[in-house]
Scaffold this active site. Structure first.
Site, PDB file in Angstrom:
ATOM      1  CB  THR A  34     128.364 -15.380   1.433  1.00 44.64           C
ATOM      2  OG1 THR A  34     128.634 -16.222   2.562  1.00 44.64           O
ATOM      3  CG2 THR A  34     129.298 -15.736   0.284  1.00 44.64           C
ATOM      4  CB  THR A 123     131.096 -32.618   4.545  1.00 44.58           C
ATOM      5  OG1 THR A 123     130.003 -33.167   5.274  1.00 44.58           O
ATOM      6  CG2 THR A 123     130.682 -32.573   3.080  1.00 44.58           C
ATOM      7  CG  ASP A 124     129.721 -36.612   8.169  1.00 42.99           C
ATOM      8  OD1 ASP A 124     129.207 -35.579   7.688  1.00 42.99           O
ATOM      9  OD2 ASP A 124     129.373 -37.085   9.282  1.00 42.99           O
ATOM     10  CD  GLU A 125     125.848 -32.966   5.385  1.00 44.25           C
ATOM     11  OE1 GLU A 125     125.037 -32.829   4.462  1.00 44.25           O
ATOM     12  OE2 GLU A 125     125.902 -32.208   6.362  1.00 44.25           O
ATOM     13  CE1 TYR A 148     128.014 -28.102   2.052  1.00 43.50           C
ATOM     14  CE2 TYR A 148     127.134 -30.075   3.124  1.00 43.50           C
ATOM     15  CZ  TYR A 148     128.128 -29.108   3.004  1.00 43.50           C
ATOM     16  OH  TYR A 148     129.232 -29.158   3.818  1.00 43.50           O
ATOM     17  CE  LYS A 152     132.440 -29.336   1.173  1.00 45.87           C
ATOM     18  NZ  LYS A 152     133.378 -28.174   1.303  1.00 45.87           N
ATOM     19  CG  HIS A 274     116.416 -35.409   6.715  1.00 47.60           C
ATOM     20  ND1 HIS A 274     115.589 -34.957   7.724  1.00 47.60           N
ATOM     21  CD2 HIS A 274     117.678 -35.224   7.160  1.00 47.60           C
ATOM     22  CE1 HIS A 274     116.323 -34.522   8.725  1.00 47.60           C
ATOM     23  NE2 HIS A 274     117.600 -34.686   8.412  1.00 47.60           N
TER      24      HIS A 274
HETATM   25  P1  NAD Z   1     130.144 -21.160   6.790  1.00 50.87           P
HETATM   26  O1  NAD Z   1     128.930 -21.138   5.912  1.00 50.87           O
HETATM   27  O2  NAD Z   1     130.019 -20.750   8.212  1.00 50.87           O
HETATM   28  O3  NAD Z   1     131.299 -20.242   6.150  1.00 50.87           O
HETATM   29  C1  NAD Z   1     131.586 -20.266   4.783  1.00 50.87           C
HETATM   30  C2  NAD Z   1     132.567 -19.117   4.524  1.00 50.87           C
HETATM   31  O4  NAD Z   1     132.945 -19.173   3.146  1.00 50.87           O
HETATM   32  C3  NAD Z   1     131.965 -17.727   4.762  1.00 50.87           C
HETATM   33  O5  NAD Z   1     132.876 -16.905   5.434  1.00 50.87           O
HETATM   34  C4  NAD Z   1     131.691 -17.219   3.346  1.00 50.87           C
HETATM   35  O6  NAD Z   1     131.720 -15.793   3.259  1.00 50.87           O
HETATM   36  C5  NAD Z   1     132.826 -17.858   2.582  1.00 50.87           C
HETATM   37  N1  NAD Z   1     132.507 -18.010   1.142  1.00 50.87           N
HETATM   38  C6  NAD Z   1     131.393 -18.541   0.603  1.00 50.87           C
HETATM   39  N2  NAD Z   1     131.462 -18.482  -0.744  1.00 50.87           N
HETATM   40  C7  NAD Z   1     132.669 -17.923  -1.047  1.00 50.87           C
HETATM   41  C8  NAD Z   1     133.335 -17.612  -2.265  1.00 50.87           C
HETATM   42  N3  NAD Z   1     132.756 -17.859  -3.449  1.00 50.87           N
HETATM   43  N4  NAD Z   1     134.568 -17.047  -2.202  1.00 50.87           N
HETATM   44  C9  NAD Z   1     135.159 -16.784  -1.014  1.00 50.87           C
HETATM   45  N5  NAD Z   1     134.563 -17.046   0.177  1.00 50.87           N
HETATM   46  C10 NAD Z   1     133.340 -17.606   0.158  1.00 50.87           C
HETATM   47  O7  NAD Z   1     130.718 -22.645   6.655  1.00 50.87           O
HETATM   48  P2  NAD Z   1     131.348 -23.600   7.772  1.00 50.87           P
HETATM   49  O8  NAD Z   1     130.251 -24.271   8.500  1.00 50.87           O
HETATM   50  O9  NAD Z   1     132.387 -22.859   8.514  1.00 50.87           O
HETATM   51  O10 NAD Z   1     132.027 -24.706   6.843  1.00 50.87           O
HETATM   52  C11 NAD Z   1     133.356 -24.520   6.343  1.00 50.87           C
HETATM   53  C12 NAD Z   1     133.739 -25.705   5.487  1.00 50.87           C
HETATM   54  O11 NAD Z   1     133.668 -26.901   6.246  1.00 50.87           O
HETATM   55  C13 NAD Z   1     132.825 -25.927   4.279  1.00 50.87           C
HETATM   56  O12 NAD Z   1     133.639 -26.313   3.184  1.00 50.87           O
HETATM   57  C14 NAD Z   1     131.934 -27.055   4.700  1.00 50.87           C
HETATM   58  O13 NAD Z   1     131.476 -27.802   3.600  1.00 50.87           O
HETATM   59  C15 NAD Z   1     132.861 -27.855   5.583  1.00 50.87           C
HETATM   60  N6  NAD Z   1     132.226 -28.648   6.631  1.00 50.87           N
HETATM   61  C16 NAD Z   1     131.325 -28.066   7.479  1.00 50.87           C
HETATM   62  C17 NAD Z   1     130.752 -28.817   8.490  1.00 50.87           C
HETATM   63  C18 NAD Z   1     129.775 -28.187   9.475  1.00 50.87           C
HETATM   64  O14 NAD Z   1     129.207 -28.909  10.278  1.00 50.87           O
HETATM   65  N7  NAD Z   1     129.571 -26.874   9.454  1.00 50.87           N
HETATM   66  C19 NAD Z   1     131.080 -30.186   8.629  1.00 50.87           C
HETATM   67  C20 NAD Z   1     132.006 -30.744   7.732  1.00 50.87           C
HETATM   68  C21 NAD Z   1     132.575 -29.963   6.742  1.00 50.87           C
HETATM   69  P1  TYD Z   2     122.084 -29.162   9.901  1.00 46.35           P
HETATM   70  O1  TYD Z   2     122.596 -28.411  11.080  1.00 46.35           O
HETATM   71  O2  TYD Z   2     121.420 -28.379   8.810  1.00 46.35           O
HETATM   72  O3  TYD Z   2     123.296 -30.018   9.349  1.00 46.35           O
HETATM   73  P2  TYD Z   2     123.306 -31.200   8.213  1.00 46.35           P
HETATM   74  O4  TYD Z   2     122.033 -31.165   7.477  1.00 46.35           O
HETATM   75  O5  TYD Z   2     124.440 -30.757   7.382  1.00 46.35           O
HETATM   76  O6  TYD Z   2     123.523 -32.464   8.970  1.00 46.35           O
HETATM   77  O7  TYD Z   2     121.047 -30.232  10.399  1.00 46.35           O
HETATM   78  C1  TYD Z   2     121.416 -31.223  11.347  1.00 46.35           C
HETATM   79  C2  TYD Z   2     120.225 -32.150  11.515  1.00 46.35           C
HETATM   80  O8  TYD Z   2     119.159 -31.407  12.115  1.00 46.35           O
HETATM   81  C3  TYD Z   2     119.678 -32.679  10.201  1.00 46.35           C
HETATM   82  O9  TYD Z   2     119.240 -34.015  10.396  1.00 46.35           O
HETATM   83  C4  TYD Z   2     118.490 -31.774   9.912  1.00 46.35           C
HETATM   84  C5  TYD Z   2     117.991 -31.435  11.294  1.00 46.35           C
HETATM   85  N1  TYD Z   2     117.324 -30.121  11.425  1.00 46.35           N
HETATM   86  C6  TYD Z   2     116.036 -30.016  11.977  1.00 46.35           C
HETATM   87  O10 TYD Z   2     115.418 -31.020  12.380  1.00 46.35           O
HETATM   88  N2  TYD Z   2     115.473 -28.771  12.082  1.00 46.35           N
HETATM   89  C7  TYD Z   2     116.101 -27.652  11.647  1.00 46.35           C
HETATM   90  O11 TYD Z   2     115.505 -26.537  11.736  1.00 46.35           O
HETATM   91  C8  TYD Z   2     117.428 -27.770  11.102  1.00 46.35           C
HETATM   92  C9  TYD Z   2     118.182 -26.547  10.629  1.00 46.35           C
HETATM   93  C10 TYD Z   2     118.003 -29.031  11.019  1.00 46.35           C
END
Ligand code: NAD
Ligand code: TYD
Length: 338
Positions: A34, A123-125, A148, A152, A274
């Site tokens: 994606t 996720t912790d969310e 989102y 999850k 939020h």
């Molecule tokens: P990301 O958005 O960077 O990557 C998502 C990946 O999934 C991409 O490579 C995308 O191409 C692939 N993808 C999306 N839809 C798909 C589908 N239908 N089939 C196959 N592949 C698909 O995400 P991330 O930040 O690396 O997060 C990875 C996981 O960790 C997620 O499940 C997210 O919910 C979880 N997570 C993320 C965070 C964070 O802070 N980023 C924290 C806790 C948990």
């Molecule tokens: P984000 O990185 O989107 O992660 P999550 O919403 O999953 O926690 O955002 C982290 C925090 O930063 C969240 O409280 C929203 C805030 N935020 C801003 O204030 N400005 C921005 O442009 C973005 C992307 C996030």
């Protein structure tokens, strides 16, 4: 050990693929590519003899079933998701499809082929906003706020139901906010770093006093790797970074580290729904695996800023095309905040 990784071309998934290969695993990466999936993130391992890439959608039941049947993996580690809250607010449908239907499709394959391990990366969310000074342990009630986090929470519960109902050996992990190299610049830290480099405004939602617990991406991947070996089927494991900070403090640190002034900060309209504060206890994963976060926030932020500085070509490429349209859609109509 052979692992099917879903979403391995994304931010956390690509870090996990690099770690798993370094630890001697064979890795099959299933990714739809994606907007967030980027094979550049895996350039360092693309030719690794133990690495295979499969371009496909986790919602494609035949593809998933055939892949699991052919590969007979020792574990599936399921990262693939629509991972951004703001995009899920603008359009919830992709989050619903991938996070719920995609997880269901994978679980069905895990059940049919009696996979020995299924790590569902949650996720912790899912706990929602937690008033100070509380913190969530794994028994804390789920109270997601955004499309989102609701998608999850749904997939997290579905994964657990497969353990309860069918005995599928599912482990659910709930990590806090990750940061580090290769993160798509729609999330707070890389967006602020990249805007600061370009002397563009840093859009802080609302009063900026929302609190997140920051986890360096490699620490997260080490925890998941430890859980493949030591985690107990049917259990949930929180994974936190022990680095709770208000958003405005994160932004100020980025400005200081990039040599920019606070005049770049723009308070903009808050995100609907939020969550004010995330906070979790990681005592269980620490006790059962010996894992602990090793990268302090100061060190992790310095490494992250250095990576974005050295990889301006990567940033330019991911910010071209669709990114500009997304940025305009999410930020152009945000009237001034508080
Ligand atoms: P990301 O958005 O960077 O990557 C998502 C990946 O999934 C991409 O490579 C995308 O191409 C692939 N993808 C999306 N839809 C798909 C589908 N239908 N089939 C196959 N592949 C698909 O995400 P991330 O930040 O690396 O997060 C990875 C996981 O960790 C997620 O499940 C997210 O919910 C979880 N997570 C993320 C965070 C964070 O802070 N980023 C924290 C806790 C948990
Ligand atoms: P984000 O990185 O989107 O992660 P999550 O919403 O999953 O926690 O955002 C982290 C925090 O930063 C969240 O409280 C929203 C805030 N935020 C801003 O204030 N400005 C921005 O442009 C973005 C992307 C996030």
């Amino acid at each position: 050990m052979k692992i099917i990784v879903t979403g391995g071309a994304g931010f956390i998934g690509s870090a996990f693929v690099r770690l798993a290969l370094a630890e001697g695993a064979r890795v099959v990466n299933l990714d739809k590519l994606t907007y967030a999936g980027n094979l550049e993130n895996l350039a360092a391992v693309a030719e690794h003899p133990a690495y295979t890439f499969v371009h496909g959608d986790i919602c494609d039941a035949k593809l998933v079933n055939d892949l699991v049947a052919a590969e007979k993996p020792d574990a599936v580690v399921h990262f693939a998701a629509e991972s951004h809250v703001d995009r899920s607010i603008l359009d919830p449908s992709p989050a619903f499809e991938t996070n719920l239907r995609g997880t269901f499709t994978l679980l069905e394959a895990a059940r049919a082929h009696r996979l020995p391990r299924f790590i569902h990366v949650s996720t912790d969310e899912v706990y929602g906003s937690i008033p100070f000074p509380g913190e969530a342990d794994e028994n804390f009630p789920l109270n997601p706020s955004s499309p989102y986090s609701a998608s999850k929470a749904g997939s997290d519960l579905l994964a657990r139901s497969y353990f309860t109902t069918y005995g599928t050996p599912v482990i659910v992990t709930r990590a806090s906010n990750n940061y580090g190299p290769y993160q798509f610049p729609e999330k707070l830290i890389p967006l602020m770093i990249s805007n600061a480099f370009e002397d563009r405004a840093l859009p802080v939602y609302g009063d900026g006093m929302q609190v997140r617990d920051w986890l360096y991406v490699d620490d997260h991947c080490r925890a998941i790797h430890a859980l493949i070996a030591k985690g107990r089927a049917g259990e949930i494991y929180n994974i936190g970074g022990s680095a709770a900070l208000a958003n405005i403090d994160v932004v100020r640190r980025i400005l200081a580290a990039t040599g920019k002034t606070e005049s770049l900060i723009r308070s903009v309209a808050d995100r609907p729904g939020h969550d004010r504060r995330y906070a979790l206890s990681s005592a269980k994963v620490m006790r059962e695996t010996g894992w602990a976060p090793t990268v302090s926030f100061d060190d992790g932020l310095a490494r992250t800023i250095a990576w974005y500085c050295e990889n301006s070509g990567w940033v330019e490429r991911v910010k071209s095309g669709d990114y500009r349209a997304y940025y305009a859609r999410n930020y152009d109509d945000r009237h001034a905040g508080v």
